[in-house]
Design an enzyme around this catalytic site. Structure first.
Site, PDB file in Angstrom:
ATOM      1  N   GLU A   1       0.905  -1.287   0.095  1.00  0.00           N
ATOM      2  CA  GLU A   1      -0.122   0.115   0.448  1.00  0.00           C
ATOM      3  C   GLU A   1       0.966   1.401  -0.046  1.00  0.00           C
ATOM      4  OE1 GLU A   1      -2.432  -3.172   2.577  1.00  0.00           O
ATOM      5  OE2 GLU A   1      -0.191  -2.945   1.457  1.00  0.00           O
TER       6      GLU A   1
ATOM      7  N   HIS B   1      17.180   5.789 -12.426  1.00  0.00           N
ATOM      8  CA  HIS B   1      16.243   5.568 -11.618  1.00  0.00           C
ATOM      9  C   HIS B   1      15.541   7.277 -11.086  1.00  0.00           C
ATOM     10  CE1 HIS B   1      19.494   3.320 -11.007  1.00  0.00           C
ATOM     11  NE2 HIS B   1      19.009   2.402  -9.975  1.00  0.00           N
TER      12      HIS B   1
END
Length: 748
Positions: free
Chosen positions: A19, A683
């Site tokens: 989550e 990234h």
């Protein structure tokens, strides 16, 4: 005997079903606003705190929860802001930009957290003005109090924080001294708010050179003691042994020691009388880094031993539980194996079982875990025989001869370009894979989708002008989990996620038995990709060291044996690819450096074993077959000779986030094999400029022979968006074309 207490050092941030990750990525994608992000993360933090409370811990950590990385949190706490990001409000958006970069500025360096698969954002000291900017630790501590959680604040200590930093003109000691009044301000605020003790993490004190900065360590903790704070501080260490006599002499209230990964040295020092019994001993007796259930009877005996050497015993995991999944509750595993597993909540329950046993003489939980462990141990997972001796561990010819043959076969241009392997795992890719795994689509439908994606990206690569192509790895959810699903001896969980860096989560497979290759793993997709182009397509495999380091390894046989079993399996796949006509095969070892033991006395054996396993996996091929490997995120100075000993025809290494620091490692070694130093940071969503890539190439060519040099991104492109990949690779290829033209005009 005195009452024992239980505690924890840190808890997984991700949530049972990621989550945390989903909320943060939705915010980055502008799918939710900041208010919704804050509420989601507050709810998750509350859930984590209350979940730990269910296991009757005497104290629960707060400050371990983060929006990205706890080291970056500490940087912002003390206003250690990279110069290029200064002048902005210190808030969560600034935190994300420092970690990920933005259109204007590159991200800060990303480095492995000791010898784990977690990564931290390196603090930068250039032209900073340290001060307590925003005391988020105090806010989180007060929040825990508001929901009736007996919490202790957690903060990275000044010695570790500065040692993991870079830049600035001050010496190490001067930086520590600069921070001490700021630490004092934060620590005092926590004590004033009611903190009974503060966990101050100093894992740097387990490293080889810790004795060289004992003077500044003593000065720091003497300072805290003189300010009336020493009795509130518990210095936590983990991952290795410490110099206990020195640590015990520091004026603090307690010491945390790893009694799992210390090779027995911490316990021996305790038994030798090196522990100051006036202090509380926070004993890390439950493995915080692996997923195997504790031998609870052995832990009982260990507690009995420790009670002879302290009147204040607190039992805890050996490290933060950040490194293991949250819970087994949602898994549907073979019970015979599940009985031997223990995730974060189960580890806390093991602590509770021991607490009940010693404090209440309640044997119920203890007997339950003892019986489970004995049932699991009664099984045999050592069934296979291996012929390690018949597989070669050296290529047939030296590199010079191999290179000549490979040049003739591949006919690549000057400064050949390639990528590291993976392309974007879009929502569509993930949905098709999930639908296939859950039998919502047929094998034929899934294969059609994969082939369409492979064909589309082969064309994209050809249109951009790359020289060596890849199939994109769309069939793989993770570079280790994929092999764990297909090799015998591995178990893959449904929700066993752990944080790697930022929102990046991985699901390490569990190695429970003998490893064996039983059928081709990657041949079908690679051969299909090669059929679509005249350019070489790389076969993409993960190496034995990385598979082991990024898995939860079995503990019933020596590590080297497991590593070599994996190497034999990869060797089988390498030969299958070669037999199918694949001319270039990449065997990635991004985790080779991270597994390096923290103590140098163990380095030589580790590296010898790693090199042996890699060569066992890659030496059976013909000279004409080009073997690549890849490594990322690492400081390579200690292992540069081992990298050379791998004898890979080409190695690609991440350098972009180190801002070129890695190239210095090549000044002391005549590196005479093919090499690609990553020229831009994958990234970050930021698109590099041609000038930046040209600068990276030019700097690299100052140290590396041009005939050996390759140009590539620093890592796989799985986490990037399609347009970001296309734009960045186009810039890369255009920069290389200009370099080639410069060379042609110079030699004309």
């Amino acid at each position: 005997m005195t009452t024992i207490k239980t505690s924890n050092l840190g808890f997984p941030r991700l949530g049972r079903k990621r989550e945390w990750k989903k909320a943060i990525e939705n915010y980055w994608a502008h799918k939710i606003d900041k208010a919704e992000l804050d509420q989601t993360l507050t709810d998750l933090h509350k859930e984590n705190l209350l979940l730990q409370k269910n296991y009757h811990l005497d104290s629960i950590p707060v400050g371990d929860f983060s929006l990205y990385d706890h080291i970056l949190d500490t940087s912002l706490l003390f206003n250690i802001i990279p110069e290029r990001f200064q002048g902005r409000e210190v808030n969560d958006d600034l935190l994300f930009d420092i970690a990920r970069g933005n259109k204007e500025h590159v991200a800060s360096a990303l480095i492995k957290w000791f010898n784990t698969n977690y990564h931290y954002i390196v603090p930068e000291w250039d032209n900073v003005e340290p001060k307590v900017e925003k005391n988020t630790l105090l806010e989180r501590f007060k929040y825990a109090q508001s929901i009736n959680v007996n919490a202790h604040p957690v903060i990275v200590g000044p010695i570790t924080f500065v040692k993991l930093s870079k830049g600035g003109h001050q010496s190490f000691e001067e930086k520590v001294e600069t921070l001490l009044p700021l630490y004092k301000e934060v620590l005092q605020s926590l004590v004033d708010a009611g903190a009974e003790y503060i966990q101050i993490d100093e894992p740097i004190l387990v490293t080889d050179d810790s004795e060289s900065y004992e003077d500044i360590t003593r000065k720091a903790y003497d300072y805290f003691a003189n300010e009336g704070l020493g009795k509130y501080l518990v210095i936590q260490t983990y991952f290795e042994r410490v110099h206990l006599k020195f640590l015990s002499s520091l004026p603090v209230g307690g010491l945390g020691l790893d009694l799992v990964h210390d090779n027995g040295y911490n316990l021996k020092q305790i038994e030798d009388g090196d522990f100051d019994q006036s202090k509380a001993l926070y004993a890390g007796i439950i493995d915080g880094r692996n997923v195997w259930a504790a031998d609870i009877e052995a832990k009982k005996q260990l507690i009995e031993t420790l009670q002879q050497h302290t009147q204040q015993l607190v039992i805890q995991p050996s490290s933060s539980l950040l490194h293991v999944p949250v819970s087994l509750d949602d898994e549907t595993l073979d019970e015979s194996i599940a009985e031997g597993l223990s995730f974060a909540t189960e580890k806390l329950d093991e602590l509770d079982a021991l607490r009940r046993l010693f404090n209440d003489n309640d044997l119920s939980k203890y007997e339950h875990y003892k019986a489970r462990y004995e049932r699991f141990q009664s099984q045999s997972f050592k069934n296979l025989e291996y012929d390690f001796e018949s597989v070669p561990t050296h290529r047939k010819s030296p590199f010079a001869k191999r290179k000549q043959l490979q040049n003739q076969r591949l006919n690549l241009p000057d400064l050949p370009t390639t990528t590291i392997g993976s392309f974007p795992q879009t929502r569509e890719v993930r949905k098709f894979r999930a639908d296939w795994k859950n039998n919502r689509i047929t094998d034929a439908e899934y294969q059609e989708f994969l082939q369409n994606e492979i064909a589309r990206w082969i064309k994209i690569q050809e249109d951009i002008g790359l020289d060596v192509l890849v199939h994109g790895e769309f069939e793989r959810n993770d570079m280790v989990e994929f092999f764990g699903e297909k090799l015998q001896g591995f178990l893959v969980t449904k929700f066993g996620w752990v944080q790697s860096y930022g929102s990046r989560a991985v699901k390490p497979p569990v190695i429970y038995g003998d490893v064996k290759w039983t059928a081709p793993l990657t041949v079908k997709e690679t051969v299909y990709a090669q059929s679509l182009t005249d350019k070489p397509v790389k076969g993409m495999l993960t190496g034995p060291v990385t598979i082991l380091n990024w898995s939860f390894e079995r503990v019933d046989v020596p590590r080297k044996v497991v590593q070599d079993q994996i190497a034999l399996a990869i060797d089988e796949e390498v030969l299958a690819l070669e037999e199918a006509g694949i001319k270039v095969i990449q065997v990635d070892e991004p985790a080779l450096r991270e597994g390096l033991p923290l103590r140098s006395e163990y380095h030589e054996q580790y590296l010898e074993d790693a090199v042996h396993s890699f060569k066992l996996a890659t030496s059976s091929v013909h000279d004409e077959t080009q073997i690549h490997t890849h490594m990322c995120y690492s400081q390579f100075g200690q292992i540069i000779h081992a990298i050379h000993d791998l004898d890979a025809d080409v190695i690609s290494i991440e350098t972009s986030r180190s801002h070129g620091d890695l190239i210095q490692d090549f000044e002391d070694i005549n590196y005479d094999l093919g090499i690609g130093l990553g020229v831009y940071d994958i990234h970050s969503p930021r698109i590099p400029t041609e000038e930046e890539i040209t600068t990276a190439i030019n700097r690299s060519l100052q140290q590396i022979d041009r005939s050996l040099f390759w140009v590539n991104p620093d890592c796989g492109l799985k986490t990037r968006k399609e347009n970001e990949v296309k734009d960045a690779l186009t810039v890369l290829v255009n920069a290389v074309k200009k370099k080639r033209q410069e060379s042609e005009s110079t030699t004309a």
